[in-house]
Design a protein around this motif. Structure first.
Motif, mmCIF file in Angstrom:
data_model
loop_
_atom_site.group_PDB
_atom_site.id
_atom_site.type_symbol
_atom_site.label_atom_id
_atom_site.label_comp_id
_atom_site.label_asym_id
_atom_site.label_seq_id
_atom_site.Cartn_x
_atom_site.Cartn_y
_atom_site.Cartn_z
ATOM 1 N N TYR A 1 0.841 -1.140 -0.096
ATOM 2 C CA TYR A 1 -0.120 -0.058 -0.168
ATOM 3 C C TYR A 1 0.791 1.299 -0.081
ATOM 4 N N LEU A 2 0.817 1.873 -0.960
ATOM 5 C CA LEU A 2 1.560 3.371 -1.159
ATOM 6 C C LEU A 2 0.462 4.386 -1.008
ATOM 7 N N GLY B 1 -8.998 5.800 -0.371
ATOM 8 C CA GLY B 1 -9.833 4.692 -0.339
ATOM 9 C C GLY B 1 -9.481 3.124 -0.957
ATOM 10 N N ASP B 2 -8.153 3.268 -1.529
ATOM 11 C CA ASP B 2 -7.660 1.904 -1.757
ATOM 12 C C ASP B 2 -7.653 0.791 -0.618
ATOM 13 N N TRP B 3 -7.985 -0.332 -1.291
ATOM 14 C CA TRP B 3 -7.809 -1.494 -0.135
ATOM 15 C C TRP B 3 -7.529 -2.837 -0.830
ATOM 16 N N LYS C 1 0.558 10.453 -8.028
ATOM 17 C CA LYS C 1 -0.035 11.430 -6.931
ATOM 18 C C LYS C 1 -1.105 10.748 -6.185
ATOM 19 N N ASP C 2 -1.711 9.602 -6.812
ATOM 20 C CA ASP C 2 -2.798 8.785 -6.155
ATOM 21 C C ASP C 2 -2.425 7.824 -5.338
ATOM 22 N N ASP C 3 -3.176 7.280 -4.355
ATOM 23 C CA ASP C 3 -2.460 6.033 -3.259
ATOM 24 C C ASP C 3 -2.776 4.853 -4.291
#
Length: 834
Positions: A495-496, A506-508, A696-698
């Motif tokens: 996870y970055l 909201g990434d998982w 720029k995004d996770d």
């Protein structure tokens, strides 16, 4: 100056004051400092002068003609071996002090008669030449109302620049104190080095005759109004005694005094204005240098470095424990138990002098009788003009086995609070060297304003750090800690956090153990960023975990998840990719809800492809069907699932990122973790080379190596509904464990299998019971029947005949569980391999 009085008595040397222009030239012959006096003398603004060649800004057109009486240089004509031309002295070859006089044409004025002194500078700094210049015209006025030096010079008198050592005149000590003031703003060490060289080479002087020398000092001082008041009081006393001079002389003197007083008042106002303006410029400069980042550690260093050496020689910054820890706003007024962390220390002393005595990172309280405690409790600056031996001893008493008295005694100290919203976050200890001017009331005001701005910047950084810590805690609590090995597969995740929009998103990803040695693999992305997106992600992840335990097919699970998103009432969209891996059947069953497709890397040949899946609509759209796809896999194949933050950058085609993902995923790697790192590095390099500024995004990344389970590691039997089948089940299990070399597990496995099969025979209806053993990292036993009622743990009394079976399973098994299937239920347990 006058040659003498009417009686012929020769005058003594008189120190005059002449406004000086100060110019510093660096190694490259470029102007690095251009004073306000230089601007007034030569007509060039500082912005236009700094950085230009010195010979262009001081273009001496030639020395005064030899027949001009005022141009005679006397003995000093030969002192400058390069001649009296200032330009020739600035060509980089000057290795000794030189003085001269020349005419030049300045911008906005006629030709100017310039006196100059040039000092070669040596040492580690970039400065290589110090030039002092003055307008000789102010010395030739005959108006008796001029200053002392102008009064004592008569027309035709020779005036030549030269040098004099400090032993040549009695006012050397006062001049030595004034000399550092004309230097540009620089560190104490640099200014001390340059002053020492000037003292060694000789002060700048003007020679009015062969016997009389007059030292030149900057005109910092102005006549005070108090002097005029004292003179008026003396005149009043003389009038009362009848000793007044003739009225005409008195009127002339009073008129001159009035002019002097007005000039003094104007000069005082001008100097006060200049001083205030300089301090405002300093504060604006400091404000521009601090707060460039919301990182608390970097902000602390910026605040400390902004004041050294211009405002102070030593700056130590202390913050409260809660601020350093990134916790909430500190409560209450500090007391003697409050811990203060030394977070930064900047100084101009020799390296290492402070580091061992007062190291950064140390935490300590401060007694109530110290200036530091007074500052932190009152919230007001505390000024100590000079630290006495007694105060130095009291401060040093806090430092066990370390004597800091040599570092602080005799120095001027200013302690300023770092406040925000009327709460003291910390304080700064500012110290000046003993030879530097003491802190005064104006410095106190400047320091308070500086601390107010620094406190605001620190509070912003503290609040950002606190909110970031809360977000990270929330994010970490919602991201699962996935075991690296599941039944039939190995898993690695990354996870970055986003680098621009904040650390929380909201990434998982997730993995869920399913009956039949299967594993559910999940990757999702709630659109947007911030705490709300993270909270929504947590709800969806929990829902996926719950529905996966019900062993729902992928398409049905996404359908139920979409319905749940509608009921939550939040206007959020999410993409999700849900896959079930069956290692025994060597099969993937996948459904997609608007997510980017996964990559499947084949073990045979190393080919990698994006799986062709029905795209589906994002979760939250509502009323859209989802479809599952079955994909055959082989042992050793790798499945790569990620969110779009890994492969998509604004302004770049997502196809470029997907192609790079496929290529990097096919690279061989020593481990699963190395494979994840290879993919992330490859995508980062691709977008960096494209000039897109990076990610720029996770990002959420899940990589699974599908190892499969060999047929010889699986044993399966059909059990009838006859109670006698329970004994047969125990026998076949014992025999199979003996074949696998797991005889040590036979007794406990027999007992647990007997409990599960007995329950299945008692509660099943018509379909035969399936018993399966799977040998892997653990020994897995599954019993499947057509009864939909899940067994639970019961509280059995001493006389109860039932209710103890599942308690035995729970106590002896490493792990156990139940789940519903389309045709009934599955009860399973695991035993550790010994």
């Amino acid at each position: 100056m006058d040659r003498g009085t009417e009686s012929g008595t020769p005058p003594g040397p008189v120190a005059g004051r002449i406004p000086l222009a100060v110019v510093v030239v660096d190694r490259a012959g470029l102007v690095s400092h251009w004073s306000r006096g230089a601007r007034r003398l030569f007509g060039t603004a500082r912005e236009a002068a700094v950085g230009r060649p010195a010979v262009d800004l001081l273009p001496v057109s030639g020395a005064l003609p030899e027949d001009d009486e005022s141009a005679h240089y006397g003995a000093y004509a030969a002192y400058d071996g390069l001649g009296p031309d200032l330009e020739s002295s600035l060509d980089g070859r000057l290795s000794y002090p030189a003085a001269g006089r020349a005419r030049l044409t300045a911008r906005g004025s006629d030709r100017i008669d310039v006196l100059w002194w040039a000092y070669p500078l040596v040492g580690p700094g970039p400065e290589r030449l110090l030039v002092l210049a003055a307008d000789a015209g102010v010395l030739r006025h005959e108006d008796p109302g001029e200053r002392v030096a102008a009064e004592r010079v008569v027309p035709g008198e020779r005036i030549v620049p030269g040098f004099a050592l400090h032993t040549d005149f009695p006012g050397s000590e006062e001049l030595a104190r004034r000399l550092p003031d004309i230097l540009p703003s620089m560190s104490v060490g640099d200014s001390a080095r340059i002053v020492a060289q000037i003292l060694e080479l000789g002060y700048p002087i003007l020679e009015f005759s062969q016997n009389d020398r007059v030292p030149v000092t900057p005109d910092w001082g102005v006549p005070r109004r108090a002097e005029r008041k004292a003179r008026q009081e003396r005149l009043a006393a003389a009038a009362a005694a009848g000793e007044l001079p003739p009225r005409d002389a008195r009127d002339d003197r009073d008129a001159r005094d009035d002019r002097d007083a007005q000039d003094a008042a104007d000069d005082g106002v001008d100097l006060e204005y200049v001083a205030v303006r300089e301090r405002l410029e300093f504060l604006n400069e400091v404000s521009g240098r601090i707060g460039t980042s919301l990182d608390l550690s970097r902000t602390i260093v910026e605040v400390s470095r902004a004041v050294v050496p211009r405002f102070t020689d030593v700056a130590g910054t202390y913050l409260r424990e809660q601020v350093v820890a990134g916790e909430g706003f500190p409560d209450g007024v500090p007391d003697t138990t409050t811990m203060w962390h030394r977070v930064a220390l900047e100084h101009t002393d020799e390296p290492g002098r402070w580091d061992d005595v007062v190291p950064v990172g140390e935490a300590m309280p401060f007694p109530a009788d110290t200036p530091f405690f007074q500052c932190m409790t009152t919230g007001d600056p505390v000024l100590v003009p000079r630290i006495s031996e007694q105060l130095g001893h009291m401060i040093a008493a806090q430092f066990e086995k370390r004597d800091i008295r040599p570092l602080i005694t005799g120095r001027s100290m200013l302690v300023v609070p770092l406040k925000a919203r009327h709460v003291v976050l910390g304080f700064m200890i500012l110290l000046r060297h003993p030879e530097r001017v003491e802190f005064n009331d104006m410095d106190r005001v400047t320091g308070a304003e500086l601390a107010a701005r620094a406190g605001l910047v620190l509070d912003n950084a503290r609040m950002y750090t606190y909110q970031e810590s809360v977000a990270e805690t929330l994010q970490d609590s919602m991201l699962p800690h996935i075991a690296p090995r599941m039944s039939g597969c190995d898993i690695a995740t990354r996870y970055l956090p986003g680098t621009l929009l904040g650390r929380v998103g909201g990434d998982w990803f997730d993995s869920v153990k399913l009956p039949g040695s299967r594993t559910a693999l999940v990757v999702g992305d709630v659109m947007g960023h911030g705490l709300n997106s993270a909270a929504m992600m947590g709800q969806l992840r929990t829902a996926v975990q719950t529905m996966a335990a019900l062993d729902l097919p992928p398409a049905q699970l996404l359908r139920n998840l979409d319905d749940l998103a509608q009921r939550l009432g939040e206007h959020y969209l999410a993409t999700c990719l849900y896959a079930i891996y069956d290692p025994i059947a060597s099969e993937l069953q996948i459904a997609n809800a608007g997510h980017i497709p996964p990559v499947l890397v084949r073990a045979e040949g190393g080919r990698s492809d994006l799986l062709d899946l029905p795209t589906g609509a994002p979760i939250g759209v509502g009323g859209v069907p989802f479809e599952s796809v079955r994909v055959r896999v082989a042992p050793g194949d790798r499945l790569v699932m990620c969110t779009d933050g890994l492969v998509e950058v604004r302004g770049e085609d997502i196809g470029v990122g997907l192609a790079t993902l496929c290529e990097s995923a096919a690279h061989p790697a020593a481990s699963m973790d190395d494979a994840c790192d290879t993919i992330i590095r490859a995508l980062a390099v691709t977008f960096s080379e494209a000039g897109r500024g990076g990610r720029k995004d996770d990002v959420a990344l899940l990589l699974a190596r599908l190892n499969g389970i060999e047929p010889e590691d699986v044993a399966q039997w059909r059990i009838g509904h006859d109670p006698q089948e329970v004994g047969r089940a125990r026998a076949v299990v014992r025999e199979q464990l003996h074949v696998w070399g797991l005889t040590s597990l036979a007794d406990i496995t027999e007992s647990l299998v007997s409990e599960l099969v007995t329950n299945a025979v008692r509660h099943s209806h018509s379909r035969p019971i399936d018993l399966r053993l799977v040998r892997g990292e653990t020994l897995l036993c599954e019993v499947d029947d057509d009864d939909h009622t899940l067994p639970t743990l019961l509280s059995a009394g001493p006389l109860d005949e039932a209710g103890r079976g599942m308690r035995v399973v729970s106590r002896l098994a490493r792990e156990w569980g139940t789940s519903r299937t389309n045709s009934g239920k599955t009860v399973w347990f695991e035993l550790a391999m010994r």
